[in-house]
Design a protein around this motif. Structure first.
Motif, PDB file in Angstrom:
ATOM      1  N   ALA A 173      49.156 -36.418   4.219  1.00 23.22           N
ATOM      2  CA  ALA A 173      48.663 -36.270   2.853  1.00 23.22           C
ATOM      3  C   ALA A 173      49.826 -36.392   1.867  1.00 23.22           C
ATOM      4  N   PHE A 184      42.382 -31.115   6.763  1.00 24.91           N
ATOM      5  CA  PHE A 184      41.504 -31.375   5.634  1.00 24.91           C
ATOM      6  C   PHE A 184      41.671 -30.277   4.590  1.00 24.91           C
ATOM      7  N   TYR A 185      41.998 -30.684   3.365  1.00 30.81           N
ATOM      8  CA  TYR A 185      42.185 -29.761   2.250  1.00 30.81           C
ATOM      9  C   TYR A 185      43.216 -28.684   2.544  1.00 30.81           C
TER      10      TYR A 185
ATOM     11  N   ILE B  36      37.287 -35.863  -6.817  1.00 28.86           N
ATOM     12  CA  ILE B  36      36.597 -35.943  -5.531  1.00 28.86           C
ATOM     13  C   ILE B  36      36.547 -34.538  -4.939  1.00 28.86           C
ATOM     14  N   SER B  37      35.375 -33.995  -4.876  1.00 35.08           N
ATOM     15  CA  SER B  37      35.245 -32.617  -4.394  1.00 35.08           C
ATOM     16  C   SER B  37      35.328 -32.577  -2.873  1.00 35.08           C
ATOM     17  N   GLU B  38      35.478 -31.374  -2.361  1.00 35.77           N
ATOM     18  CA  GLU B  38      35.527 -31.163  -0.916  1.00 35.77           C
ATOM     19  C   GLU B  38      34.254 -31.722  -0.260  1.00 35.77           C
ATOM     20  N   MET B  41      34.212 -35.449  -0.089  1.00 34.47           N
ATOM     21  CA  MET B  41      35.090 -35.990   0.963  1.00 34.47           C
ATOM     22  C   MET B  41      34.424 -35.900   2.334  1.00 34.47           C
ATOM     23  N   TYR B  56      41.028 -37.018   2.970  1.00 30.20           N
ATOM     24  CA  TYR B  56      41.877 -36.169   2.135  1.00 30.20           C
ATOM     25  C   TYR B  56      43.262 -36.792   1.976  1.00 30.20           C
ATOM     26  N   THR B  67      41.784 -34.613  -6.647  1.00 30.51           N
ATOM     27  CA  THR B  67      41.082 -33.760  -5.697  1.00 30.51           C
ATOM     28  C   THR B  67      40.763 -32.407  -6.336  1.00 30.51           C
ATOM     29  N   LYS B  68      41.199 -32.240  -7.583  1.00 29.44           N
ATOM     30  CA  LYS B  68      40.874 -30.989  -8.276  1.00 29.44           C
ATOM     31  C   LYS B  68      40.142 -31.352  -9.572  1.00 29.44           C
TER      32      LYS B  68
END
Lengths: 596, 159
Positions: A173, A184-185, B36-38, B41, B56, B67-68
Motif C-alpha cells: 500500500a 486491507f485497510y 472509496i469507502s471500505e 473496496m 486497498y 480512501t477517506k
C-alpha cells in the motif's frame, strides 16, 4: 532442449541453459551471491538490489536474480564496485530497519543481520530512519506478529500470500517512502482473510513477521508443582525438528524428540498421531455415511464432495473464500483438537488428574494451529482443550534453552495410552497422506480386503504435484456395503491454498466431480508448514517427505483401524464412530467469515 | 442491493471484470462518491475476484483516489518547486486562515478540504491550485479570498 549459454563468472567458465539467471549460473559453480528478496518458491522481484553484480565493459551493475545470462557475458561478483554497492544497499536497508537485534526473536536467524555482519555495516552509515517511519506492530493475532518497523519491504510475504497461497491478506500500500506491506485497510491480521498459515513467516528475511510465541507460558506450566503437563507432537515435527538443531534435512528424530520432551519436564509425552488414526476412523466413517445417504437414501441434503478438515489454514480459508461450501467440510475436528478434547476428559480420568490441573500443550509444524486452539468451539472438555501451541521452531528453542545436546539424546518411546500410532497417521504430515490413510481404512471397511496397492503404498496420491487425482474402483464389497459395488471413488489431493482455490473453483463450476478432497494449506502439506524450521525450499520439503514415507514403512502397524489403542478407546470410552461421545468431543462446526 | 453494491456492479458492467479494469472502476467510484469507502473496496474485490488488500493497495497508491471522506470541494495547491518560488506558502497560509483548517484537513461544515499536490503543469502561471477538477493560476492571497468567497456564495445560494 534449451540452448546452452557460455559465460564467465569471476573468470570461471559456466555452461548453463538459456533463460537461466546470473544468480543460478553462479550457484552452479558454487559462488554465493547474497540475496534478500529472492526466494526459490517465489517469482523474481528484483527490488532489494543486494545481489548486484558487475558486467565487464559495462557501466551498469546488474541484479543477478533477475538478469538472464547471455552468450559471452563476463560477470564479476566480487569487484570493488560490487562490494561497495552491496555494502551501501545493506546500509540503506538497515537504516529503515529497527535493528534492535539483541531483543529480536529472529536474533541469529535473520538474513539481514547475517548480511550486515558479513559486510560490517559501520556506525557511520545512513541516518536511522525508523523514528521517522509511520509503523505499527500488530500483535493481536494468536498466531502471527507483524512488526512493520523491522520490514525491509522485500515483499517476499506479499508474493507468498498472493502467488503461493492466493489468499491476498497482504498487499503493498501507498508509494515511495510511505510504501508499506499492509492488510486491507491496515486492519489487524486477525480481522482479515489471513489464514494464519504462516508461510509468510517462513519466508520473511527479518523479524517483521514472526509467530506469536508461547514458550514462556509453557515453561511456567512445566515449573508448576500443581500442574500435570501433557504434550502431543504432530506427525511433521519428528522429521523436521532436527533441522533447527543442527541436523540435516530429512532426519527422523522421533525417539530423540520424546527424550527431549521428557527432559524438559513434560509429565505425559503423547502423540498427535494417535488422534490422527482416530480422525481417519471418524472422517472415513463420515464419508461412507455421506455416500450411503446420498446413494441409498437419496438424501439430497448430503453434501459431496467431502473435504478434509485437518488443516486449520484450509478451514479458515474456506470460511472466508467459499462459505457456501462449509457443509462439505468434514465435521471431524483436526487431530490436535481431538487430542485436546480427549486429554482433559478420557486421559485425565485415566491417570486420575483433575482436568483443571492439566495443561495441554501441542507441538505443531503450524502457526494456524494456535488460532485453531483459540476458537471458541474448541472447549468440548469444559476447558480450553489445547492450552498452548508451540511451533517446531519454538520447541527447538526450548531444547536449546534447556542446554540439551539434542543429537546425542537416546531414543525413547511415547507414553501409553494415546501414544501409539500407525504408519497411516505418520503420513498425515505429507500432502496426500490423509487421503492415503483414509483409503487404507475405508477400502478395507467396505471390502474386507486391503487396498490393492503394493505394500499399501497408494502412490497416485503421493508426490509434490499441485493437484493429484486418483480413482479407486470398489469391487466385491461386503454385504452391508452392497450399494457401493462397482462404484468408482473419485478423490483429489491439493496442497498450498492457491491449488486449493483452483480445485474449489472447479467444483463450483461443476467441471470436477469428486467424492473426497484432501486439502492442506501449506506447500507439501504439514511438512512444509508455517511453524517448521526456516529455511524452506522444494529440495528441503522433498527430503522431509521422503523421511515421512520412510517412517511409515518402518511402522509395524500401517492402518489406522489396526492401532490397538484406537480399538481400545472405542471399546472403553467412545463406543462407536460418529456416536454420541464422538459428536460431543470429536466433531465441530464452521463459521462464515468476511471477504476481506 | 445496497447503493454502493449497485454502483460498483454498474461500473464493473461498464468497464469489465479483468484486473486492468480496477483503476477505471475506482476512478468511477471517486467521481460519484468523492472517496472509496471500505464497503466499496470490498465490493470491487468481490466483483473482480481479487483480494480486498490489493484494491486497498491500488487505491492508496494514487493521490487522486481517496480512501477517506473529503469535503465537497477539494483544494489542491501545487507544492513543486516553481510554485514554491512563486509563493505557494503564502497561498497555503491564506487558505488555512480563511478556512480555519490545517493542510490535510476538512472544514467542519464538510465543504472544503485543503491539500497539497505534485506539479499541475502550470509552472509558467504559478502559484497554481485545483478545486476539484478546475485549475486556478497566478494566485495571490487576494485572488484566493475571492475564489473561496465565490464557492461559499455558490453554496449559500444552493441551500
Amino acid at each position: 532442449m534449451a540452448e546452452k549459454i557460455n559465460l564467465k563468472i569471476d573468470n570461471i567458465a559456466v555452461n548453463i541453459d538459456e533463460g537461466s539467471t546470473i544468480l543460478e549460473a553462479a550457484r552452479k559453480i558454487n559462488i554465493r551471491i547474497p540475496t534478500l528478496c529472492h526466494h526459490e518458491d517465489l517469482c523474481v522481484a528484483g527490488n532489494c538490489r543486494v545481489c548486484m553484480v558487475e558486467q565487464v565493459d559495462s557501466d551498469r551493475l546488474l541484479p543477478s536474480c533477475a538478469m538472464p545470462v547471455s552468450e559471452g557475458m563476463e560477470i564479476l561478483t566480487n569487484s570493488l564496485k560490487v562490494r561497495s554497492a552491496r555494502k551501501q544497499v545493506v546500509e540503506l536497508l538497515v537504516s529503515e530497519h529497527r535493528a534492535d537485534c539483541t531483543r529480536c526473536y529472529k536474533n541469529g536467524k535473520c538474513e539481514l543481520q547475517e548480511l550486515s555482519s558479513e559486510y560490517i555495516v559501520g556506525e557511520n552509515g545512513f541516518i536511522d530512519l525508523v523514528p521517522l517511519k509511520n509503523y505499527s506492530i500488530d500483535n493481536f493475532s494468536p498466531s502471527i506478529i507483524k512488526d512493520d518497523s523491522k520490514c525491509i519491504r522485500c515483499q517476499r510475504c506479499v508474493r507468498t500470500c498472493n502467488q503461493l497461497q492466493n489468499i491476498g491478506a497482504l498487499s503493498v500500500a501507498y508509494k515511495g517512502e510511505h510504501m508499506k506491506v499492509s492488510s486491507f485497510y491496515e486492519k489487524p491480521m486477525y480481522e482479515v482473510v489471513c489464514t494464519n498459515c504462516g508461510q509468510c513467516i517462513n519466508r520473511c528475511p527479518t523479524g517483521a513477521l514472526t509467530e506469536k510465541t508461547y514458550f514462556d507460558e509453557v515453561w511456567s506450566a512445566l515449573n508448576s508443582e500443581k500442574k500435570h503437563v501433557v504434550v502431543q507432537t504432530a506427525p511433521a515435527v519428528r522429521i523436521a525438528l532436527g533441522e533447527a538443531l543442527g541436523m540435516p534435512a530429512g532426519e527422523i528424530v522421533t525417539g530423540k524428540l520424546v527424550s527431549a520432551l521428557r527432559r524438559l519436564g513434560f509429565n505425559s509425552v503423547l502423540d498427535t498421531d494417535f488422534t490422527a488414526d482416530l480422525t481417519i476412523i471418524e472422517e472415513g466413517n463420515e464419508l461412507l455415511q455421506r455416500l450411503k445417504k446420498a446413494l441409498v437414501d437419496g438424501d439430497t441434503s448430503v453434501k459431496l464432495p467431502m473435504t478434509t478438515s485437518c488443516s486449520p489454514g484450509w478451514v479458515k480459508f474456506i470460511e472466508h473464500a467459499f462459505p457456501e461450501y462449509l457443509e462439505n467440510v468434514s465435521t471431524a475436528k483436526s487431530p490436535q483438537q481431538m487430542f485436546g478434547a480427549l486429554a482433559k476428559t478420557f486421559y485425565a480420568k485415566k491417570i486420575g488428574v483433575e482436568p483443571e490441573n492439566m495443561v495441554s500443550i501441542s507441538v505443531m509444524p503450524c502457526t494456524a494451529k494456535k488460532y485453531e486452539a483459540d476458537r471458541p468451539e474448541m472447549r468440548s472438555s469444559g476447558y480450553k482443550d489445547v492450552d498452548y501451541v508451540l511451533t517446531t521452531r519454538e520447541l527447538a528453542l526450548m531444547i536449546k534453552q534447556a542446554g540439551i545436546d539434542f543429537a546425542s539424546l537416546p531414543d525413547d518411546e511415547y507414553d501409553s495410552i494415546m501414544g501409539e500410532s500407525s504408519g497411516a497417521a505418520v503420513i498425515f504430515g505429507a500432502t496426500g497422506g490423509v487421503m492415503e490413510a483414509a483409503l487404507r481404512t475405508a477400502y478395507e471397511v467396505v471390502t474386507g480386503r486391503e487396498v490393492p496397492f503394493e505394500n499399501l503404498n497408494i502412490t497416485p496420491v503421493r508426490g509434490m504435484e499441485d493437484v493429484k487425482e486418483a480413482t479407486i474402483k470398489i469391487e466385491n464389497v461386503l454385504p452391508e456395503w452392497s450399494f457401493l459395488e462397482g462404484a468408482e471413488l473419485k478423490t483429489c489431493v491439493a496442497h498450498g491454498l492457491s491449488n486449493a482455490k483452483k480445485v474449489m473453483e472447479a467444483v463450483k463450476a461443476g467441471t470436477a466431480e469428486y467424492h473426497f478432497i484432501e486439502i492442506m494449506a501449506c506447500p507439501g502439506g504439514c511438512l512444509g508448514g508455517g511453524g517448521q524450521p526456516i529455511p524452506t525450499s522444494p529440495a528441503i520439503r522433498k527430503k522431509r517427505s521422503e523421511a515421512i514415507y520412510r517412517e511409515d514403512a518402518l511402522k509395524p502397524i500401517r492402518k489406522s483401524h489396526e492401532n490397538p489403542e484406537v480399538v481400545h478407546i472405542y471399546e472403553e470410552f467412545l463406543k462407536e464412530p460418529l456416536g454420541k461421545k464422538s459428536h460431543e468431543l470429536l466433531h465441530t462446526h464452521y463459521t462464515e467469515r468476511n471477504r476481506y | 442491493m445496497t447503493e454502493v453494491k449497485q454502483l460498483v456492479k454498474g461500473l464493473a458492467d461498464q468497464y469489465g471484470r479483468n484486473e486492468e479494469c480496477l483503476l477505471p472502476i475506482l476512478q468511477g467510484i471517486v467521481t460519484s462518491e468523492q472517496h472509496i469507502s471500505e464497503d466499496a473496496m470490498v465490493e470491487v474485490a468481490r466483483e473482480l475476484n481479487i483480494s480486498a488488500a490489493q484494491v486497498y493497495g491500488t487505491a492508496t497508491f494514487y493521490s487522486f483516489l481517496h480512501t477517506k471522506p473529503l469535503g465537497k470541494y477539494v483544494i489542491r495547491v501545487c507544492k513543486t518547486i516553481t510554485c514554491m518560488m512563486h509563493g505557494k506558502n503564502q497561498i497555503i497560509k491564506e487558505l488555512e486562515s480563511l478556512l480555519k483548517v490545517n493542510l490535510g484537513e476538512t472544514t467542519h461544515d464538510g465543504k472544503f478540504t485543503l491539500m497539497e499536490t505534485n506539479c499541475l503543469g502550470q509552472c509558467h502561471k504559478g502559484p497554481a491550485m485545483l478545486i476539484n477538477d478546475k485549475p486556478y493560476t497566478d494566485l495571490t492571497p487576494e485572488k484566493v479570498r475571492e475564489i473561496v468567497m465565490m464557492y461559499r456564495n455558490k453554496e449559500l445560494r444552493s441551500n
